[in-house]
Design a protein around this motif. Structure first.
Motif, PDB file in Angstrom:
ATOM      1  N   GLU A 183       0.785  -1.136  -0.023  1.00 37.97           N
ATOM      2  CA  GLU A 183       0.037  -0.077   0.129  1.00 37.97           C
ATOM      3  C   GLU A 183       0.943   1.133  -0.064  1.00 37.97           C
ATOM      4  OE1 GLU A 183      -2.782  -0.503   3.182  1.00 37.97           O
ATOM      5  OE2 GLU A 183      -3.497  -2.119   2.229  1.00 37.97           O
ATOM      6  N   THR A 184       2.086   1.224   0.596  1.00 38.65           N
ATOM      7  CA  THR A 184       3.047   2.302   0.684  1.00 38.65           C
ATOM      8  C   THR A 184       3.521   2.480  -0.587  1.00 38.65           C
ATOM      9  OG1 THR A 184       4.381   1.164   2.160  1.00 38.65           O
ATOM     10  CG2 THR A 184       2.806   2.731   3.097  1.00 38.65           C
ATOM     11  N   GLU A 185       3.709   1.516  -1.420  1.00 40.74           N
ATOM     12  CA  GLU A 185       4.433   1.323  -2.655  1.00 40.74           C
ATOM     13  C   GLU A 185       5.951   1.293  -2.483  1.00 40.74           C
ATOM     14  OE1 GLU A 185       2.978   4.298  -5.225  1.00 40.74           O
ATOM     15  OE2 GLU A 185       1.110   3.321  -5.596  1.00 40.74           O
ATOM     16  N   MET A 186       6.347   0.684  -1.265  1.00 41.39           N
ATOM     17  CA  MET A 186       7.747   0.501  -1.030  1.00 41.39           C
ATOM     18  C   MET A 186       8.472   0.083  -2.544  1.00 41.39           C
ATOM     19  SD  MET A 186       8.293  -0.523   2.928  1.00 41.39           S
ATOM     20  CE  MET A 186       7.717   0.398   4.179  1.00 41.39           C
ATOM     21  N   PRO A 187       9.700   0.382  -2.765  1.00 41.42           N
ATOM     22  CA  PRO A 187      10.651  -0.219  -3.637  1.00 41.42           C
ATOM     23  C   PRO A 187      11.036  -1.570  -3.146  1.00 41.42           C
ATOM     24  CG  PRO A 187      11.415   1.926  -3.242  1.00 41.42           C
ATOM     25  CD  PRO A 187      10.357   1.789  -2.045  1.00 41.42           C
ATOM     26  N   GLU A 188      11.102  -2.456  -4.111  1.00 41.87           N
ATOM     27  CA  GLU A 188      11.501  -3.720  -3.773  1.00 41.87           C
ATOM     28  C   GLU A 188      12.607  -4.063  -2.800  1.00 41.87           C
ATOM     29  OE1 GLU A 188      12.912  -7.865  -6.023  1.00 41.87           O
ATOM     30  OE2 GLU A 188      11.424  -6.516  -6.964  1.00 41.87           O
TER      31      GLU A 188
END
Length: 334
Positions: free
Chosen positions: A209-214
């Motif tokens: 949901e926070t769209e963290m990088p991999e």
């Protein structure tokens, strides 16, 4: 959107050590002000991290379940009658434990996304200042929503459906909320394996949901696993505030709000189950013919390649012993 079905406020007063109920003589009307009150209270309650979850106790001497049952089964749905009966139960529990100074007791039956809830919160007044139209400053009293310490919520729909946990309440510090738990007649249901699995799911959802990088997401989940394992080895309970402060020291509230949301049903303060923590950093699966297990880092460094469109998994950099086994069988030669 919280659709208010019924709303009432009674008062619980403490004078010289004796608790008395000042009962309301009518329900509150649904107005823009009361709608805003319930919406704000709903959000504030959801963001409180220290909650416990459970169900009605089967023990005798806890009348709230029967009172709520009478209300649900009554075609008239007399909310004022229900809340007046519950106030007497609250008064008795407060008197037995002398745990509260009292306050305004707000009861709200509301519907949200096809589910019915009963919310109870004790709110006190707060003194503040207001600027008048004549540019004077005067004292005003208002409801201190941010400061409430005692609150609980019954998911009426989950209760009717026979779900395992449908009551939540603020745990507070020490035994400060014990009387409120007794008032609700709630048995806390703490299942370390289930609660840990739910926490793992919530942490994974947070990464998405926070769209963290991999790479950042893998490090976040790996650190979460290390923290929880450390707490588990010490046989201590995990606390969401402490977890968030260590995982996200620059913005812990963002994670705390995510974990605390009441609809997740996450109990604060349980001993993490180390077996259930593995899926934070590891994938595993298989069929009758094969099994596979690999860490998240293997996907990041391309040791394992997942092709969603083709529904395939490619393993690279095979170990020498496995390669020798395959070659000895004459495999891989077309």
């Amino acid at each position: 959107m919280n659709e208010i079905v019924a709303l009432a406020i009674h008062d619980l007063e403490r004078r010289e050590g004796v608790y008395k109920v000042q009962a309301a003589d009518k329900q509150l009307s649904v107005t823009p002000t009361t709608q805003r009150l319930i919406d704000e209270l709903y959000d504030l309650y959801n963001r409180r991290a220290s909650k416990s979850h459970g169900k009605f106790t089967a023990a005798e001497g806890y009348p709230t379940q029967a009172q709520v049952r009478d209300y649900v089964d009554d075609p008239e749905r007399d909310f004022l009658k229900l809340t007046s009966r519950m106030m007497e139960t609250l008064r008795n529990q407060a008197q037995a434990r002398s745990a509260s100074t009292g306050g305004h007791v707000l009861f709200a039956h509301f519907r949200r996304e096809t589910r019915d809830y009963l919310l109870v919160a004790i709110i006190t007044d707060k003194l503040s200042a207001a600027l008048t139209s004549q540019r004077d400053v005067q004292d005003v009293r208002h409801l201190d929503l941010d400061g409430f310490r005692f609150a609980g919520r019954i998911n009426l729909t989950a209760w009717a459906n026979g779900e395992e946990r449908y009551i939540s309440f603020l745990k507070g510090k020490g035994d400060v909320s014990a009387y409120f738990q007794h008032f609700l007649g709630c048995d806390s249901v703490v299942q370390d394996r289930v609660d840990t699995s739910n926490l793992v799911t919530a942490l994974k959802e947070f990464v998405v949901e926070t769209e963290m990088p991999e790479k950042e997401g893998n490090e976040f989940l790996g650190k979460a696993k290390a923290i929880c394992e450390r707490v588990s080895r010490a046989r201590e309970e995990i606390e969401f505030d402490a977890l968030a402060n260590e995982l996200m020291p620059k913005d812990p509230k963002r994670l705390t709000d995510h974990l605390a949301h009441t609809d997740r049903g996450l109990s604060d303060r349980f001993v993490p189950d180390r077996r259930a923590l593995a899926s934070l950093v590891r994938f595993r699966g298989g069929t009758k013919q094969w099994k596979v297990e690999f860490d998240r880092d293997a996907v990041s460094n391309r040791s394992v390649i997942y092709d969603a469109a083709a529904n395939t998994l490619t393993l690279t950099g095979l170990p020498d012993d496995l390669v020798e086994q395959l070659k000895s069988e004459g495999l891989g030669n077309g």
